[in-house]
Design an enzyme around this catalytic site. Structure first.
Site, PDB file in Angstrom:
ATOM      1  N   HIS A 239      22.728   3.864   2.896  1.00 43.27           N
ATOM      2  CA  HIS A 239      23.355   2.806   3.695  1.00 43.27           C
ATOM      3  C   HIS A 239      24.613   2.270   3.002  1.00 43.27           C
ATOM      4  O   HIS A 239      25.586   1.909   3.666  1.00 43.27           O
ATOM      5  CB  HIS A 239      22.387   1.667   4.008  1.00 43.27           C
ATOM      6  CG  HIS A 239      22.977   0.733   5.017  1.00 43.27           C
ATOM      7  ND1 HIS A 239      22.921   0.986   6.377  1.00 43.27           N
ATOM      8  CD2 HIS A 239      23.741  -0.380   4.865  1.00 43.27           C
ATOM      9  CE1 HIS A 239      23.597   0.046   7.012  1.00 43.27           C
ATOM     10  NE2 HIS A 239      24.102  -0.798   6.117  1.00 43.27           N
ATOM     11  N   HIS A 266      30.795  -5.119   0.446  1.00 47.14           N
ATOM     12  CA  HIS A 266      31.928  -5.198   1.377  1.00 47.14           C
ATOM     13  C   HIS A 266      33.193  -5.716   0.701  1.00 47.14           C
ATOM     14  O   HIS A 266      34.287  -5.269   1.011  1.00 47.14           O
ATOM     15  CB  HIS A 266      31.567  -6.074   2.576  1.00 47.14           C
ATOM     16  CG  HIS A 266      30.540  -5.442   3.468  1.00 47.14           C
ATOM     17  ND1 HIS A 266      30.736  -4.209   4.049  1.00 47.14           N
ATOM     18  CD2 HIS A 266      29.309  -5.851   3.856  1.00 47.14           C
ATOM     19  CE1 HIS A 266      29.664  -3.895   4.770  1.00 47.14           C
ATOM     20  NE2 HIS A 266      28.781  -4.869   4.666  1.00 47.14           N
ATOM     21  N   HIS A 345      47.701  29.079  -2.540  1.00 51.37           N
ATOM     22  CA  HIS A 345      47.961  28.340  -3.792  1.00 51.37           C
ATOM     23  C   HIS A 345      47.552  26.880  -3.665  1.00 51.37           C
ATOM     24  O   HIS A 345      48.401  26.033  -3.521  1.00 51.37           O
ATOM     25  CB  HIS A 345      49.444  28.440  -4.125  1.00 51.37           C
ATOM     26  CG  HIS A 345      49.751  28.042  -5.527  1.00 51.37           C
ATOM     27  ND1 HIS A 345      50.063  26.767  -5.894  1.00 51.37           N
ATOM     28  CD2 HIS A 345      49.752  28.765  -6.666  1.00 51.37           C
ATOM     29  CE1 HIS A 345      50.297  26.713  -7.199  1.00 51.37           C
ATOM     30  NE2 HIS A 345      50.115  27.899  -7.685  1.00 51.37           N
TER      31      HIS A 345
END
Ligand SMILES: [Zn+2]
Length: 440
Positions: A239, A266, A345
């Site tokens: 989560h 957060h 590349h």
């Protein structure tokens, strides 16, 4: 495959569902709508007069307590991270998230309901290429609470996350490449979890009316309380990864980089999002201001091709921006993912080969030689390169400024040029080149 351009995507049709809002406990209906290219993701408040929309961009971030809230003016949308994570991880770049309340339906506390909805609507490709943020240098944010987020260069979008609860209980680790399939299988079903001590006051104050064991896992001491058993042994770290994806979606561009997160939240997610956005803004500003021709007597592509015999894919100069003096000039080359050399590349980690940068310097220097000698009866041959240094990788999407200055010409037959290439205000390569003139 990084060598084929990725295109922006939106939803195939409108799809919606109804449920309970976490904070108010009221019923809310959410509808996902398709949107045109370069629209990004916007939230629309259908319940308010004039139906205002809010861009899902970090500039609109308002608060990060418990959930991510964005807003413009007095309009707010709360708890946007799970629906954003689902849209972003399932590959949707452009969409309108329409709601008749200030919060999406919480579902079961995971992103499952949104993934189901996106599946129902379908995901369709659009005609414009995606915009990426390519991580060039390591970036990081850390907080006093112990959160640490590091962003490392990578050609994919990866997250490696360590989650730890109080007293380091429930310490979990997971590392993955974020793809739609991996998200749907490993991340979307992971539910919100809370520690009892953290939510007790909120419950007492009746601030999470819609919250219940139906839409969150509550951890009390050693006990894990939830309506249904854990979906993964390490559901918590999954989560956390879900929240990181949702918060980073506020960058508004796909990220190529590896996020290493320790105890993220957060607030720290938002800090990293801000840092990335600031770096992107700086890069765009540099590219725009430098791309404007300055000085006099620049050469456009046609004029460059009249002087140089090289053609695609060997023409390494798009145009000459300016001649500072007779012996000094700046050329520009926009390096795109479509350059043939990126295919080999390297597949999966495209960098511009150093020899191609030297070739670019040689071509710009040749233009100076041509202007100087006006010796149409002679042709300059690139003889040697000394003091060659490659300082930083040049990546798809970079604008390379090629500086060349003729330092000496010995006799009639030899010339020397000091050259360097610049990307985003830093020197990426330099060399001293030697040329000889031969009769045609
Ligand atoms: Zn969450």
């Amino acid at each position: 495959m990084p060598s084929t351009p990725e295109f922006q995507q939106t939803l195939g049709k409108v799809a919606g569902f109804s449920g309970t809002a976490l904070h108010t406990g009221e019923k809310v209906t959410l509808r996902l709508h398709p949107a045109p290219v370069d629209h990004g993701i916007k939230f629309k408040r259908k319940d308010l007069q004039d139906e205002p929309t809010i861009d899902a961009r970090i500039e609109n971030l308002k608060t990060v307590e418990r959930a991510t809230t964005i807003g413009e003016g007095s309009v707010r949308v709360h708890t946007v991270e799970h629906v954003l994570a689902a849209l972003w991880a399932m590959g949707v770049d452009n969409a309108i998230v329409e709601m008749d309340a200030n919060e999406p339906p919480i579902g079961d506390g995971s992103a499952q309901a949104y993934v189901d909805l996106i599946r129902k609507a379908g995901v369709v490709a659009q005609e414009e290429p995606r915009k990426f943020f390519d991580t060039r240098d390591t970036m990081h944010v850390q907080s006093k609470t112990g959160a640490l987020l590091v962003l490392l260069p990578d050609d994919k979008f990866r997250i490696s996350c360590t989650q730890a609860g109080p007293n380091n209980k429930f310490t979990q680790f997971l590392s993955m490449e974020v793809t739609p399939a991996a998200f749907e299988r490993e991340i979307a079903p992971a539910r919100t979890f809370v520690f009892y001590e953290d939510v007790k006051t909120l419950m007492d104050k009746n601030l999470i009316k819609g919250g219940s064991l139906e839409n969150a896992i509550v951890v009390r001491g050693e006990a894990v309380l939830s309506k249904e058993p854990l979906r993964f042994a390490d559901e918590f770290v999954r989560h956390k990864i879900l929240d990181i994806i949702g918060d980073l979606a506020l960058v508004g561009r796909r990220i190529r980089g590896h996020v290493v997160a320790v105890k993220p939240g957060h607030a720290s997610n938002a800090e990293l999002t801000r840092l990335i956005t600031r770096e992107q803004t700086r890069r765009s500003a540099v590219a725009v201001s430098r791309a404007v021709p300055s000085g006099d007597g620049g050469l456009d592509t046609d004029q460059v091709m009249q002087i140089l015999p090289h053609r695609f894919p060997f023409l390494m100069v798009d145009r000459i921006i300016s001649f500072e003096t007779e012996t000094k000039c700046v050329g520009v080359k926009t390096v795109t993912i479509n350059e043939p050399f990126f295919q080999g590349h390297f597949p999966g980690h495209p960098v511009m080969p150093g020899v191609m940068q030297v070739e670019a310097m040689a071509q710009v220097a040749s233009i100076l030689l041509f202007k100087l000698a006006k010796a149409t009866s002679r042709i300059g041959y690139f003889m040697s390169a000394d003091e060659v240094k490659f300082r930083k990788p040049v990546l798809p999407g970079d604008t390379m400024f090629i500086h060349a200055e003729l330092t000496k010409s010995r006799g009639e037959r030899l010339a020397k040029a000091k050259c360097h290439c610049v990307v985003n205000d830093s020197i990426v390569s330099e060399a001293e080149l030697m040329f000889t003139f031969l009769d045609k």
